[in-house]
Motif scaffolding. Structure first.
Motif, short mmCIF file in Angstrom:
data_model
loop_
_atom_site.label_atom_id
_atom_site.label_comp_id
_atom_site.label_asym_id
_atom_site.label_seq_id
_atom_site.Cartn_x
_atom_site.Cartn_y
_atom_site.Cartn_z
N GLY A 183 -8.27 -25.96 116.83
CA GLY A 183 -8.19 -24.85 115.88
C GLY A 183 -7.66 -25.20 114.50
N CYS A 184 -7.85 -26.43 114.05
CA CYS A 184 -7.39 -26.77 112.70
C CYS A 184 -8.36 -27.74 112.04
CB CYS A 184 -5.98 -27.38 112.74
SG CYS A 184 -5.93 -29.16 112.96
N THR A 185 -8.14 -27.96 110.77
CA THR A 185 -8.83 -29.00 110.03
C THR A 185 -7.78 -30.04 109.69
OG1 THR A 185 -10.37 -27.40 109.09
CG2 THR A 185 -10.18 -29.52 107.96
N ALA A 186 -7.93 -31.23 110.25
CA ALA A 186 -6.91 -32.26 110.08
C ALA A 186 -6.97 -32.88 108.70
CB ALA A 186 -7.07 -33.34 111.14
N LYS A 187 -5.80 -33.20 108.19
CA LYS A 187 -5.68 -33.98 106.95
C LYS A 187 -5.41 -35.42 107.39
CE LYS A 187 -3.05 -34.61 102.76
NZ LYS A 187 -1.86 -34.23 102.00
N ILE A 188 -6.35 -36.32 107.10
CA ILE A 188 -6.21 -37.71 107.51
C ILE A 188 -5.09 -38.35 106.70
CG2 ILE A 188 -7.33 -39.97 107.72
CD1 ILE A 188 -8.43 -37.82 109.63
N ARG A 189 -4.12 -38.94 107.42
CA ARG A 189 -3.02 -39.58 106.72
C ARG A 189 -2.97 -41.08 106.94
NH1 ARG A 189 2.84 -38.13 109.21
NH2 ARG A 189 2.88 -39.81 110.71
N ILE A 190 -3.63 -41.59 108.00
CA ILE A 190 -3.71 -43.04 108.21
C ILE A 190 -5.16 -43.37 108.57
CG2 ILE A 190 -3.00 -45.00 109.62
CD1 ILE A 190 -0.35 -43.56 110.13
N GLU A 191 -5.70 -44.33 107.86
CA GLU A 191 -7.05 -44.83 108.11
C GLU A 191 -6.93 -46.35 108.17
OE1 GLU A 191 -10.99 -43.95 108.69
OE2 GLU A 191 -10.06 -42.49 107.38
N ALA A 192 -6.85 -46.91 109.38
CA ALA A 192 -6.65 -48.34 109.55
C ALA A 192 -7.59 -48.87 110.62
CB ALA A 192 -5.19 -48.62 109.95
N VAL A 194 -3.04 -35.02 110.48
CA VAL A 194 -1.97 -34.04 110.64
C VAL A 194 -2.60 -32.66 110.64
CG1 VAL A 194 0.13 -33.11 109.61
CG2 VAL A 194 -0.40 -35.52 109.35
N CYS A 195 -2.15 -31.81 111.56
CA CYS A 195 -2.61 -30.43 111.62
C CYS A 195 -1.42 -29.50 111.41
CB CYS A 195 -3.24 -30.12 112.98
SG CYS A 195 -4.93 -30.70 113.13
N HIS A 196 -1.62 -28.52 110.55
CA HIS A 196 -0.62 -27.46 110.33
C HIS A 196 -1.30 -26.14 110.64
CE1 HIS A 196 2.09 -30.24 108.34
NE2 HIS A 196 1.10 -30.63 107.56
N SER A 227 1.78 -24.11 115.37
CA SER A 227 2.47 -25.40 115.47
C SER A 227 1.92 -26.42 114.49
CB SER A 227 2.37 -25.94 116.89
OG SER A 227 1.02 -26.16 117.23
N ASP A 228 2.69 -27.48 114.32
CA ASP A 228 2.28 -28.65 113.56
C ASP A 228 2.17 -29.80 114.55
OD1 ASP A 228 2.50 -27.16 111.23
OD2 ASP A 228 4.54 -27.83 110.85
N TYR A 229 1.16 -30.66 114.37
CA TYR A 229 0.98 -31.75 115.32
C TYR A 229 0.16 -32.88 114.72
CZ TYR A 229 -3.14 -28.78 116.13
OH TYR A 229 -4.25 -28.00 115.98
N LEU A 230 0.23 -34.03 115.40
CA LEU A 230 -0.50 -35.23 114.99
C LEU A 230 -1.59 -35.54 116.00
CD1 LEU A 230 2.47 -37.61 114.11
CD2 LEU A 230 0.95 -36.46 112.51
N ILE A 231 -2.73 -35.99 115.49
CA ILE A 231 -3.84 -36.44 116.32
C ILE A 231 -4.12 -37.88 115.92
CG2 ILE A 231 -6.27 -36.13 116.91
CD1 ILE A 231 -5.89 -33.17 115.97
#
Length: 157
Positions: free
Chosen positions: A67-76, A83-85, A89-93
């Motif tokens: 149910g969110c649109t993730a903001k990519i914070r690491i691309e390796a 990150v989803c807000h 809740s807030d969470y990491l995928i």
């Protein structure tokens, strides 16, 4: 060194077992995957009933299912993390190109502790109530990592 050779043997045995069973699974499932015109039908995924996708999925796919649109914070090369807000809740995928990268990441994360939903080459880190909601959509296994790192000095010391 012993662990690497044991892990290699386990992977080899798993691969051999999978290859040995492949002809049986291919032969048994052929009749149910086509419609009356011979076109392929929908594939059923039992690990994540609501997901309807084959793992490993992309960060964006997992985010959409939660149910969110993730903001990519690491691309390796070893991982992608978003990150989803949301209001709840807030969470990491985090997704990984290989299972070994996921295992290394989980070992490193054990220093911090926390609860995670762990699937095939992906991990979702969130509060327990969010993870229980996500499990029916994503599948995976809930894992509690215990904090093993240094602790703060007691006050007044």
């Amino acid at each position: 060194m012993f662990q690497q050779s044991t892990a290699g043997l386990v992977r080899g045995a798993a691969l051999a077992g999978s290859l040995a069973l492949f002809p049986f699974t291919a032969a048994c499932g052929a009749g149910n995957d086509t419609d009356d015109k011979g076109a392929p039908g929908p594939v059923t995924v039992t690990a994540a009933p609501e997901a309807g996708v084959v793992a490993p999925a992309k960060v964006e796919v997992i985010a959409g299912l939660t149910g969110c649109t993730a903001k990519i914070r690491i691309e390796a090369d070893e991982l992608r993390q978003g990150v989803c807000h949301t209001e709840k809740s807030d969470y990491l995928i985090t997704t990984f190109p290989e299972e070994r990268h996921k295992q290394a990441w989980l070992e490193a994360a054990s220093v911090y502790g926390g609860q995670y939903l762990v699937g095939s080459r992906w991990v979702v880190g969130a509060r327990p109530e969010a993870l229980s909601r996500f499990r029916s959509r994503l599948g995976g296994t809930a894992r509690q990592l215990s904090a093993t790192g240094p602790t703060a000095a007691p006050k007044g010391a």
